[in-house]
Design an enzyme around this catalytic site. Structure first.
Site, PDB file in Angstrom:
ATOM      1  N   ARG A 121      -2.375   2.244 -12.979  1.00  0.00           N
ATOM      2  CA  ARG A 121      -3.041   1.153 -12.259  1.00  0.00           C
ATOM      3  C   ARG A 121      -2.004   0.082 -11.968  1.00  0.00           C
ATOM      4  NH1 ARG A 121      -1.145  -2.126 -15.245  1.00  0.00           N
ATOM      5  NH2 ARG A 121      -2.415  -3.693 -14.230  1.00  0.00           N
ATOM      6  N   ALA A 166      -1.174  -2.442  -8.343  1.00  0.00           N
ATOM      7  CA  ALA A 166      -1.060  -2.079  -6.921  1.00  0.00           C
ATOM      8  C   ALA A 166       0.204  -1.277  -6.577  1.00  0.00           C
ATOM      9  CB  ALA A 166      -1.177  -3.350  -6.075  1.00  0.00           C
ATOM     10  N   ARG A 183      -8.771   3.449  -4.575  1.00  0.00           N
ATOM     11  CA  ARG A 183      -8.869   2.035  -4.945  1.00  0.00           C
ATOM     12  C   ARG A 183      -8.675   1.204  -3.675  1.00  0.00           C
ATOM     13  NH1 ARG A 183      -6.692   0.039 -10.328  1.00  0.00           N
ATOM     14  NH2 ARG A 183      -8.588  -1.162 -10.059  1.00  0.00           N
ATOM     15  N   ASP A 198      -2.907  -7.801  -5.412  1.00  0.00           N
ATOM     16  CA  ASP A 198      -3.257  -6.472  -4.894  1.00  0.00           C
ATOM     17  C   ASP A 198      -3.210  -6.417  -3.376  1.00  0.00           C
ATOM     18  OD1 ASP A 198      -4.412  -6.385  -7.728  1.00  0.00           O
ATOM     19  OD2 ASP A 198      -4.499  -4.315  -6.993  1.00  0.00           O
ATOM     20  N   ASN A 215      -6.543 -10.432  -6.259  1.00  0.00           N
ATOM     21  CA  ASN A 215      -5.940  -9.994  -7.527  1.00  0.00           C
ATOM     22  C   ASN A 215      -7.088  -9.780  -8.514  1.00  0.00           C
ATOM     23  OD1 ASN A 215      -3.478  -9.411  -9.040  1.00  0.00           O
ATOM     24  ND2 ASN A 215      -3.970 -11.201 -10.264  1.00  0.00           N
ATOM     25  N   LYS A 216      -6.740  -9.370  -9.713  1.00  0.00           N
ATOM     26  CA  LYS A 216      -7.735  -9.056 -10.739  1.00  0.00           C
ATOM     27  C   LYS A 216      -8.801 -10.144 -10.870  1.00  0.00           C
ATOM     28  CE  LYS A 216      -8.082  -6.111 -12.638  1.00  0.00           C
ATOM     29  NZ  LYS A 216      -9.017  -5.059 -12.135  1.00  0.00           N
TER      30      LYS A 216
END
Ligand code: MRU
Length: 320
Positions: A54, A56, A88, A222, A232-233
């Site tokens: 995982r 990006a 994803r 990402d 992003n997360k």
């Protein structure tokens, strides 16, 4: 595999013998350091879906090796590309890497792409370190380390370089609910690099900022839209709001392979929704895996080409 600094090929590699794509299984870290062998594109699709690999840039690199694997097996490359690209949706590096492989789906091309991404990390880390004052206490979210980029790291690479330059006092590592990429992966990487750190509950960030114990927030990305809005997360946006409230800069550190000039604003970035069971096995849940931080909350976007400031529509376009 023992506890030592990970090289890029320890994180993900292609082996002609098989052939296969071999990954460090990030689901098992930090307790077990074990590899996962993917002998088919289907195996790799599952591995990416389940976050065995995982981050990006790392999933882009894995997908590049996967396309080489498909070509070696004589599979339909359009079908393999579509299957890998669908895993994803938020990380643009996936589509980017598959695009880079289209004309030459070979292991050599994938290895060159992998090497280039790690090189970009080292270059962006050097640029990002310029933003650090002496004794910086930085807060980071999720894992944007070597595990997430195929080697060295983007945000964590910047922290490593700042530490080596004597500019970093410590790192606050957000636990990063629900899958704990911070407390499982970033802490593991910082420990290996000898960087002082402490894991905090995500909800502790505000209090630490209020008590003057945070100087900046540093994250990966990402996907960065043309106007600088950054996915992003999940939880990055909350940190950005908190940082703005406390007058702290938030720096995004990411390679140009994460910059998506074809996506005008964050509103157009697809946000991956994951199974609610990652949050609770018992109750109904909603689990968006990413959020979008508006460009106006980002003090700088650092790529391998340098430090970009607002207005991002101009500074990011200039990168192309
Ligand atoms: O769901 P994940 O673990 O793939 O999310 C990763 C992140 O959000 C990272 O911060 C991002 O990919 C940047 S990695 C250099």
């Amino acid at each position: 595999m023992g506890r030592r600094h990970l090289g890029p090929e320890d994180i993900v590699r292609y082996e002609e013998d098989g052939p296969k794509v071999v990954l460090l299984d990030q689901r098992r870290l930090p307790d077990d350091v074990v590899e996962l062998e993917c002998r088919t594109v289907g195996d790799l699709v599952t591995a990416i879906d389940e976050l065995a690999i995982r981050g990006a840039p790392a999933i882009g690199i894995a997908a590049a090796y996967g396309l080489a694997l498909a070509a070696e097996h004589g599979e339909d490359l359009d079908a393999a590309t579509a299957a890998l690209a669908a895993t994803r949706p938020t990380a643009v590096n996936l589509a980017w890497a598959l695009g880079q492989m289209r004309d030459e789906p070979t292991p050599a091309r994938a290895r060159a792409l992998h090497e280039d991404e790690v090189g970009r990390c080292r270059a962006m880390a050097a640029h990002a370190a310029e933003l650090f004052g002496p004794s910086t206490r930085a807060l980071t979210h999720c894992n944007a380390g070597g595990l997430a980029t195929g080697g060295y790291g983007s945000a964590v690479g910047a922290l490593r370089t700042a530490w080596e330059l004597g500019l970093l006092e410590r790192v606050w590592v957000d636990e990063t609910r629900p899958l704990l990429q911070g407390s499982r992966l970033t802490a593991w990487e910082l420990e290996a690099a000898g960087v002082p750190y402490a894991v905090i509950a995500d909800s502790a960030a505000a209090a630490l900022m209020a008590s003057g114990e945070v100087d900046c927030v540093v994250t990966g990305a990402d996907r960065i839209a043309a106007n600088g809005d950054t996915a992003n997360k999940i939880g990055t946006y909350s940190l950005a709001v908190l940082a703005a409230h406390h007058g702290l800069p938030l720096y995004v550190v990411a390679p140009t392979s994460t910059v998506d000039l074809a996506t005008a604003t964050g509103a157009e970035i697809p946000i991956e929704e994951r199974a609610g069971s990652e949050i609770t096995a018992r109750f109904a849940a909603r689990n968006p895996a990413f959020d979008v931080t508006p460009a106006g909350l980002i003090a700088a976007i650092v790529t391998e080409l340098g430090v970009q400031r607002a207005p991002y529509a101009q500074s990011l376009a200039a990168l192309a």
